[in-house]
Scaffold this motif. Structure first.
Motif, PDB file in Angstrom:
ATOM      1  N   LEU A   1      -0.411  -2.370  11.522  1.00 19.71           N
ATOM      2  CA  LEU A   1      -1.366  -3.195  10.759  1.00 19.71           C
ATOM      3  C   LEU A   1      -0.963  -4.469  10.063  1.00 19.71           C
TER       4      LEU A   1
ATOM      5  N   HIS B   1      -5.559  -6.400  16.790  1.00 13.90           N
ATOM      6  CA  HIS B   1      -7.057  -6.243  16.815  1.00 13.90           C
ATOM      7  C   HIS B   1      -7.248  -4.366  17.450  1.00 13.90           C
ATOM      8  N   ALA B   2      -8.294  -3.936  16.856  1.00 12.26           N
ATOM      9  CA  ALA B   2      -8.496  -2.752  17.138  1.00 12.26           C
ATOM     10  C   ALA B   2      -8.833  -2.320  18.673  1.00 12.26           C
TER      11      ALA B   2
ATOM     12  N   SER C   1     -10.898  -8.569   9.439  1.00 14.97           N
ATOM     13  CA  SER C   1     -10.387  -7.102   9.159  1.00 14.97           C
ATOM     14  C   SER C   1     -11.106  -6.236   8.438  1.00 14.97           C
TER      15      SER C   1
ATOM     16  N   SER D   1      -2.376   2.002  15.478  1.00 11.84           N
ATOM     17  CA  SER D   1      -2.750   1.367  14.070  1.00 11.84           C
ATOM     18  C   SER D   1      -1.936   1.522  12.899  1.00 11.84           C
TER      19      SER D   1
ATOM     20  N   VAL E   1      -4.106  -0.313  18.041  1.00 16.61           N
ATOM     21  CA  VAL E   1      -4.386  -2.047  18.169  1.00 16.61           C
ATOM     22  C   VAL E   1      -3.758  -2.427  19.214  1.00 16.61           C
TER      23      VAL E   1
END
Length: 792
Positions: free
Chosen positions: A156, A113-114, A234, A152, A124
């Motif tokens: 990812l 998750h960001a 996303s 990130s 993230v």
């Protein structure tokens, strides 16, 4: 003694046990091993007394129910106390206290998750289970949970269940939830294992489903549909996400019992369509088997979030009831789901998502049917009674939790949920069909997907309109105080609506407010009149400005701190063509709305200054621009640009960029782009967040900074020098500042200095969005849009 017959709908015998399991687990996790042992003893003593009464057959039925609950509570307290002791002595816990570097082998339990906030740009996080730990040259085996925080750009593609080796610095957990530590990594994983076969299959489903949506739906719908069907957010637009949050619709993107119910219902319908009567034993077993396979597959694709797990366990219990011939009972199923899940994963006891999902389901089981009966007795149609009762019940029980968790209170959520209720089932069914088609034959999925556009369009329209209403989301203190405030508001509303006269008074007031808002939007200040030269958008504590080039295009300078404010301002101005989007510097309050601003608009280029730090901010801007096919260009001091009728001179920055990236956060303000725009309203000086050093460098260069309009640097911070203001001597000073900000902006001494210079001062926290117009003879006029006005 004969016990009274228990209602098949509200069989609450398991409810005390569920509360005991949940409560004892939460106490042990939040307050540690000692509290867990004390609670175990506190449960064991009355349990012993009740055991004696039950054995002697001198107890009522409720005593046996409470005995079971106390035994559950005591047992869970013992287990949690033992686990808490292990956590306190775990090597990762010690490493976190010391801030030591560690190497951990983990398996992620969720997708990355960001990280939100200024400090989290380009990063993230995800939770993972620990297989082994290497700290201070010693290797330890053992379990536990950690949170991984990482860039990130290299994380990812991480998939739940995949084996990873991570090296990073350990720090203490963000909150008490059985997490051992937060591991912050500055690079990619040290080692990456194979993705489990079932997760590869799930990734294929999610990827093909998302591709079909992107190929056949508009961008906002394409990003939203996977979230509604399988919880894949996303590609969810930040604007849509914010609208859903404000409108109280964000629960729709968290897979829950509704999705499970639709899935199992679809399986049953398919089996019946194949002429397999569920009354036949063999066919019944087949139905259960097919439904079980479908349920497990769905959980894998949707990821095992707290709400998915809770709904799945309820579905399994329902399947067992179907096979054994017992009537499905919703409250016992919910209670059993809580017991099973919290016993297996105690950390769910302090998980907000699990609490929201469970309490909302409980409201639908217990409260909603009663309210439906009340409304029907008052003459309401069944369909409208059910819509109102379901939305209201879910809102009443979840609002205090949302207030405690997020510090917000949505006042439009009931109406918004009622408005979208009829299309949610349609969207979910069609979405499931599209996902299945995408797995089997992607071209068929692309062909079928446009069928979902009308209901998706309605859902997005409702969320946007609801979120745009003034006061749609009210800020309350977070934590227990926020929950109590929300409960007080709900009680006051209930007491007010209890009386018929009060209901009429409230109805008339609400109707009057709605009519006033409509009148204002249609005939009043809902839009700024054409002919403006500069608009300073009210984006809160950040910057967002728009310069008209006089030929239908604009220059945008910064895009605010959040995903929606700048986008709404540009919609109000009817901006679709951006000749240049300048980012003054890479702090979050100037770049947060970039994704939304670029979406659906023609943007020629994104202009940035010479210092590309902080790196996380620059990377975030570059990635968003590249994803929209917009080039990033460098703007240096001495450059001149002519766009339409506007001539722009780049005056700064003139200070050398720091060599040490660790100083980037402090140096970024003085590395802000400073530009002078020559417009129909005179000379306009736009200064980003430049501070004393940056201002003095420009003054030393001999540049003429005198201007008719000044965008005050750094939101009116005290870091603006008197010499700089004296050199500019603006007739109008504009301050972009957030209402009630914690920085004390704008500074009182700076405001006094501006008053002494004799010019006018406008500020977004007081005046809202402000437009500047050029007049004859070099005069300047301003118009403001009050804060809270609906933007069209």
């Amino acid at each position: 003694m004969n016990e009274p017959e228990v209602s098949p709908v509200l069989d609450a015998r398991l409810l005390p046990s569920a509360v005991a399991v949940w409560g004892s687990s939460a106490v042990g996790i939040l307050f540690g091993a000692v509290a867990a042992w004390v609670l175990a003893v506190a449960c064991a003593i009355p349990a012993a007394i009740l055991t004696y009464a039950v054995v002697r057959r001198t107890s009522a039925g409720w005593a046996r129910i409470m005995l079971v609950a106390l035994l559950f509570g005591a047992g869970c307290s013992v287990v949690i106390g033992w686990r808490a002791t292990e956590v306190e002595g775990h090597p990762l816990t010690r490493a976190a206290l010391e801030g030591a570097w560690v190497s951990v082998e983990v398996e992620p339990s969720e997708d990355p998750h960001a990280v939100s906030g200024a400090a989290g740009q380009g990063q993230v996080f995800f939770r993972a289970s620990v297989n082994s730990v290497t700290a201070q040259n010693h290797r330890y085996s053992g379990g536990g949970l950690v949170t991984i925080r990482a860039p990130s750009s290299s994380w990812l593609e991480v998939v739940p269940g995949q084996s990873l080796t991570v090296r990073g610095r350990a720090s203490q957990p963000w909150r008490s939830d059985s997490t051992l530590a937060v591991i912050t990594s500055e690079g990619p994983p040290v080692a990456v294992g194979e993705v489990p076969w079932y997760q590869r299959w799930a990734s294929v489903v999610r990827t093909r489903f998302a591709a079909a949506c992107s190929a056949a739906l508009p961008p906002d719908q394409a990003g939203l549909l996977p979230g509604l069907v399988v919880g894949d957010t996303s590609a969810l637009s930040p604007v849509v996400k914010d609208n859903f949050t404000v409108a109280g619709l964000s629960h729709l993107t968290a897979v829950s019992g509704a999705n499970i119910s639709i899935l199992l219902g679809a399986v049953l319908l398919l089996v019946r369509a194949a002429a397999l009567s569920p009354r036949v034993g063999a066919a019944l077993a087949l139905v259960a088997l097919v439904a079980l396979v479908a349920l497990v597959a769905f959980v894998v694709v949707a990821r095992p979030s707290p709400s998915v797990l809770r709904a799945s366990v309820m579905g399994l219990i329902g399947l067992l009831s179907l096979v054994t011939g017992r009537r499905k009972q919703a409250l016992p199923a919910l209670s059993a789901a809580v017991i099973v899940l919290v016993v297996v994963m105690p950390e769910l006891a302090v998980d907000w998502g699990f609490a929201l999902s469970t309490t909302a389901t409980g409201a639908l089981v217990i409260i909603a049917p009663v309210w439906v009966d009340v409304l029907r007795r008052r003459g309401w149609p069944r369909w409208f009674s059910e819509m109102t009762a379901v939305s209201s019940a879910a809102f009443v029980v979840s609002a205090p939790l949302v207030g405690a968790m997020a510090g917000t209170f949505s006042v439009v959520t009931i109406v918004a949920n009622m408005a979208v209720g009829p299309v949610i089932g349609i969207i979910t069914v069609f979405g499931a069909v599209i996902a299945l088609c995408a797995l089997i034959c992607p071209p068929i999925a692309v062909f079928v997907t446009p069928l979902v556009r009308p209901p998706m369009g309605w859902l997005l329209y409702v969320s946007e309109r609801a979120a745009a209403l003034p006061g749609a989301s009210v800020v309350v203190p977070s934590g227990l105080i926020g929950a109590l405030v929300v409960v007080g508001v709900l009680l006051a509303a209930a007491l007010t609506l209890w009386n018929r006269i009060s209901r009429w008074v409230v109805g008339v007031l609400v109707l009057g407010v709605v009519l006033a808002l409509v009148f204002q939007h249609v005939f009043g200040g809902g839009r700024i009149a054409p002919g403006w030269v500069l608009v300073m958008c009210d984006v809160g504590q950040g910057d967002g400005l728009v310069l008209s080039t006089g030929d239908g295009r604009v220059i945008v300078i910064d895009v605010g701190p959040d995903p929606t404010s700048m986008d709404r301002c540009l919609n109000m101005l009817d901006v679709n063509d951006i000749a240049l989007l300048m980012i003054s510097h890479f702090h979050a309050d100037h770049i947060g709305g970039l994704e939304a601003v670029l979406g659906g608009r023609s943007v020629a280029a994104v202009g940035v200054g010479s210092m590309l730090l902080p790196e996380s901010g620059f990377r975030a801007v570059k990635d968003v621009a590249e994803s929209h096919g917009v080039p990033v260009v460098s703007l240096r001091a001495g450059m001149e640009l002519t766009l339409g009728s506007v001539n722009v001179e780049v005056l700064g920055p003139l200070l050398p960029a720091p060599r040490d990236t660790g100083d980037a956060a402090d140096a970024a303000n003085d590395q802000s782009l400073v530009v002078m725009a020559h417009t129909g309203a005179g000379r306009i000086l736009l200064t980003g967040d430049a501070e004393v050093a940056g201002e003095e460098a420009i003054l030393r260069s001999g540049t003429d900074v005198k201007a008719d309009v000044l965008k005050l640097p750094h939101h009116g911070s005290r870091t603006t020098s008197s010499a700089f203001l004296e050199a500019v001597r603006p007739r109008l000073t504009m301050i972009s500042v957030g209402d009630g900000n914690s920085f004390g902006h704008p500074n009182g001494e700076v405001l006094d200095e501006l008053v002494s210079l004799g010019g006018a001062v406008v500020r977004t926290d007081v005046d809202g969005t402000v437009a500047v117009y050029g007049g004859g003879g070099g005069s300047v006029s301003i118009v403001s849009v009050p804060r809270g006005t609906i933007f069209g």
